[in-house]
Enzyme design. Structure first.
Site, PDB file in Angstrom:
ATOM      1  N   HIS A 122      81.375  54.680  19.184  1.00 33.10           N
ATOM      2  CA  HIS A 122      80.428  53.497  19.093  1.00 33.10           C
ATOM      3  C   HIS A 122      80.805  52.467  19.959  1.00 33.10           C
ATOM      4  O   HIS A 122      79.869  51.610  20.605  1.00 33.10           O
ATOM      5  CB  HIS A 122      80.614  53.013  17.631  1.00 33.10           C
ATOM      6  CG  HIS A 122      79.689  53.586  16.622  1.00 33.10           C
ATOM      7  ND1 HIS A 122      80.323  55.035  15.973  1.00 33.10           N
ATOM      8  CD2 HIS A 122      78.604  53.526  15.759  1.00 33.10           C
ATOM      9  CE1 HIS A 122      79.365  55.304  15.001  1.00 33.10           C
ATOM     10  NE2 HIS A 122      78.426  54.371  14.962  1.00 33.10           N
TER      11      HIS A 122
ATOM     12  N   ASP B 218      78.269  62.807  15.267  1.00 39.50           N
ATOM     13  CA  ASP B 218      79.125  61.397  14.889  1.00 39.50           C
ATOM     14  C   ASP B 218      78.684  60.869  13.536  1.00 39.50           C
ATOM     15  O   ASP B 218      77.689  61.474  13.181  1.00 39.50           O
ATOM     16  CB  ASP B 218      78.874  60.509  15.949  1.00 39.50           C
ATOM     17  CG  ASP B 218      79.542  59.046  15.924  1.00 39.50           C
ATOM     18  OD1 ASP B 218      80.618  59.076  15.388  1.00 39.50           O
ATOM     19  OD2 ASP B 218      79.074  58.178  15.813  1.00 39.50           O
TER      20      ASP B 218
END
Length: 308
Positions: free
Chosen positions: A201, A19
């Site tokens: 997130h 990520d």
């Protein structure tokens, strides 16, 4: 992702994930819990290699060309770490560069958008997707959902201000709840029934967001669907720590900053974070700089408030 794809993921013993920052830890956390649960003895049955590209975070305002380039470097680097499967724990990357990455490497690459679309499309209810600007521009979720059910109404909402807040470890602050109110109003105005966290997130915002929602929603964390879990399934025990001898976490930015934010978001500490440079992703892999964090340092100096 189909059930066959999920079985393929379960067969992977050394899994790479990536990520732009701490967001992908929402995926790694669940994989780690599930692996320990499958083993039956509390021991982790799989190995994980995680990369947070924090030096170039956030990805949401990057151009498609940049994202394709970043993902190309990262998947090649993960393959060099001998992984036998890769999870794209970054929906911005998956929305723009998934196909090119799959053509690039031989190991299977799994995304979160496909299993989410398969599940949500069958619900047949109005869907809201909160995601990064790049993911919204690509219409990644709406396209995938409409392939399952063309009649589902999908509203995709760009949230460019949320990833930086989470990266700073501010998910649980009152100021963040105030920031989330505008998105809650939009969902209410659009009469959304199902909310998809379109960025990895955002599950770290679940508690704060629940306090400002104006109406009840079905909230979907795509990481759960990737692992064939029900959206409301939260009964997998949390580990005391994420990193052990079979887990490796790397970041291209500051390891201490990453560990601090991760500890706040996860509610438990990371024992070891390895610092590497962006150049190492595209060049020969050299010895990484290890940052060892004692549990006492994390516990004493970081307010640990689990956000998922």
């Amino acid at each position: 992702m189909t059930s066959t794809d999920y079985k393929q993921l379960k067969n992977c013993r050394r899994i790479g994930l990536f990520d732009s920052g701490v967001g992908g830890l929402t995926v790694l956390d669940k994989l780690n819990r599930l692996s320990s649960d499958e083993d039956g003895n509390g021991a982790t049955a799989r190995e994980f290699v995680y990369l947070g590209d924090t030096a170039r975070c956030p990805y949401g305002d990057r151009s498609p060309g940049e994202i394709v380039s970043f993902m190309s470097e990262i998947v090649s680097w993960l393959v060099s770490k001998n992984v036998d499967g890769i999870v794209v724990a970054c929906n911005t990357s998956a929305s723009v560069a998934l196909d090119s990455a799959r053509r690039q490497v031989a190991v299977p690459i799994f995304d979160l958008i496909a299993p989410t679309a398969e599940y949500v499309g069958k619900l047949g209810r109005k869907v809201g997707v909160m995601a990064t600007t790049a993911t919204v521009k690509a219409k990644a979720f709406s396209k995938a959902i409409h392939q399952v059910n063309a009649n589902v109404d999908v509203v995709e909402i760009a949230c460019p201000d949320l990833v930086p807040v989470i990266e700073r470890g501010e998910a649980g602050l009152d100021s963040t709840s105030v920031l989330l109110e505008k998105y809650a109003r939009t969902l209410s105005k659009e009469k959304v029934e199902v909310l998809v966290w379109g960025c990895t997130h955002f599950p770290f915002l679940s508690q704060s967001f629940s306090r400002v929602l104006e109406h009840q929603l079905v909230v979907i964390d795509p990481a759960k669907l990737l692992l064939n879990l029900e959206p409301g399934q939260d009964n997998i025990p949390a580990p005391d720590t994420l990193v052990d001898s079979k887990h490796s976490i790397y970041v291209t930015g500051d390891p201490f900053d990453f560990a601090r934010s991760a500890g706040i978001c996860l509610g438990y500490s990371l024992d070891t974070v390895n610092g590497i440079t962006v150049d190492e992703l595209s060049g020969p892999v050299s010895k990484s700089t290890n940052t060892h964090l004692k549990k006492s340092e994390t516990s004493d100096n970081i307010p640990i408030v689990p956000a998922i």
